[in-house]
Design an enzyme around this catalytic site. Structure first.
Site, PDB file in Angstrom:
ATOM      1  CG  HIS A   1      -2.513  -0.893   1.114  1.00  0.00           C
ATOM      2  ND1 HIS A   1      -2.758  -1.895   2.188  1.00  0.00           N
ATOM      3  CD2 HIS A   1      -3.116  -1.359   0.307  1.00  0.00           C
ATOM      4  CE1 HIS A   1      -2.899  -2.477   2.089  1.00  0.00           C
ATOM      5  NE2 HIS A   1      -3.533  -2.214   1.012  1.00  0.00           N
TER       6      HIS A   1
ATOM      7  CB  CYS B   1      -2.956  -1.852   8.754  1.00  0.00           C
ATOM      8  SG  CYS B   1      -1.416  -1.331   7.859  1.00  0.00           S
TER       9      CYS B   1
HETATM   10  C1  CIR Z   1      -3.541  -7.092   3.575  1.00  0.00           C
HETATM   11  O1  CIR Z   1      -3.176  -8.785   2.625  1.00  0.00           O
HETATM   12  O2  CIR Z   1      -4.614  -7.213   3.169  1.00  0.00           O
HETATM   13  C2  CIR Z   1      -3.539  -7.963   4.959  1.00  0.00           C
HETATM   14  N1  CIR Z   1      -2.868  -9.267   5.742  1.00  0.00           N
HETATM   15  C3  CIR Z   1      -2.984  -6.374   5.204  1.00  0.00           C
HETATM   16  C4  CIR Z   1      -3.605  -5.535   5.180  1.00  0.00           C
HETATM   17  C5  CIR Z   1      -2.693  -4.409   5.403  1.00  0.00           C
HETATM   18  N2  CIR Z   1      -3.822  -3.130   5.454  1.00  0.00           N
HETATM   19  C6  CIR Z   1      -2.424  -1.479   5.551  1.00  0.00           C
HETATM   20  O3  CIR Z   1      -1.311  -1.783   5.181  1.00  0.00           O
HETATM   21  N3  CIR Z   1      -3.525  -0.398   5.436  1.00  0.00           N
END
Ligand code: CIR
Length: 253
Positions: free
Chosen positions: A161, A248
């Site tokens: 991201h 997140c």
């Molecule tokens: C994913 O791959 O979607 C989750 N395991 C990690 C998401 C992390 N979210 C973020 O950086 N906003």
């Protein structure tokens, strides 16, 4: 911008079944619960009310609530998450956010993950990534524009991201990896560049008077302190194993 409220969700017992690029490091459920508790306590200590939702067993990544919405004072935009396995997480978040804000939706074929949306005062950077596509960025940008914000697209490149590699610290300052320190995009800001071996600490979160930053990154902690920021270091080792970090795990508004 002062945050009064936040939404979080506890990691479920099956959190290790979530999406991740990290192999050979087994995440520990008991540890992540302690780390999540510490995160919630830190938000509360900074004057933020925290809603803690129950895990969603069908969605092992659903404690990464940031990806399901983009919230700003005037409204909340419910996203259409880019990963197939995460589509549907946003429905539960919409019900909660509707108590606080007017809600709008990103519609198919547009996809947006909140982790790709970086706000710096009245301007938004929207990362184009494997999770956020052009259509989603334009839908979101149009909604932001309707509320008087400006926005631009940024290519995320290799990272998951946008906010995996760059975050706004307040005081016109960005914390960013070398890869994002290219002429143009962030050059109007003061910039703190991460050391190569501490790039994970780029996922540092501004909450009211403090920066929440992951523990175990001493060079970054020093740089932030030297720049005059107050920091709270939080252990997120298990969250990192699931490709997530401090931004997140909450929606803040
Ligand atoms: C994913 O791959 O979607 C989750 N395991 C990690 C998401 C992390 N979210 C973020 O950086 N906003």
């Amino acid at each position: 911008m002062l945050f009064k409220n936040s939404i979080t969700r506890k990691p479920g017992e099956n959190f290790a079944e979530g999406l991740t690029s990290v192999r050979n490091e087994k995440p520990d459920y008991k540890k992540i619960i302690l780390q999540h508790d510490e995160y919630v306590r830190a938000l509360r200590s900074l004057g933020v009310e925290v809603v803690v939702l129950d895990p969603l067993p069908d969605f092992p990544d659903s404690y990464f609530v940031e990806d399901t919405a983009v919230v700003f004072p005037e409204a909340a935009v419910i996203t259409n998450p880019g990963a197939e396995a995460r589509k549907g997480e946003e429905d539960g978040i919409e019900l909660v956010l509707a108590r606080f804000k007017d809600t709008r939706r990103i519609l198919h074929p547009g996809t947006v993950d909140g982790g790709d949306v970086l706000q710096a005062e009245r301007h938004f950077f929207i990362g184009i990534s494997e999770r956020t596509n052009e259509d989603g960025a334009i839908q979101l940008g149009n909604i932001l524009q309707d509320h008087g914000y400006t926005w631009e697209k940024v290519s995320v490149g290799d990272g998951l991201h946008l906010k995996s590699g760059v975050n706004y610290l307040g005081n016109n300052t960005m914390l960013l990896t070398e890869a994002f320190d290219t002429p143009g995009i962030f050059s109007g800001y003061k910039r703190i560049i991460l050391d190569k071996d501490e790039e994970y600490a780029g996922n540092t979160l501004l909450v009211n008077s403090h920066l929440l930053t992951p523990s175990g990154f001493p060079k970054t902690a020093e740089k932030l302190k030297n720049a005059g920021f107050k920091i709270l270091e939080i252990d997120v080792s298990e969250v990192r194993k699931m490709d997530g970090g401090l931004t997140c795990m909450s929606l803040r508004f």
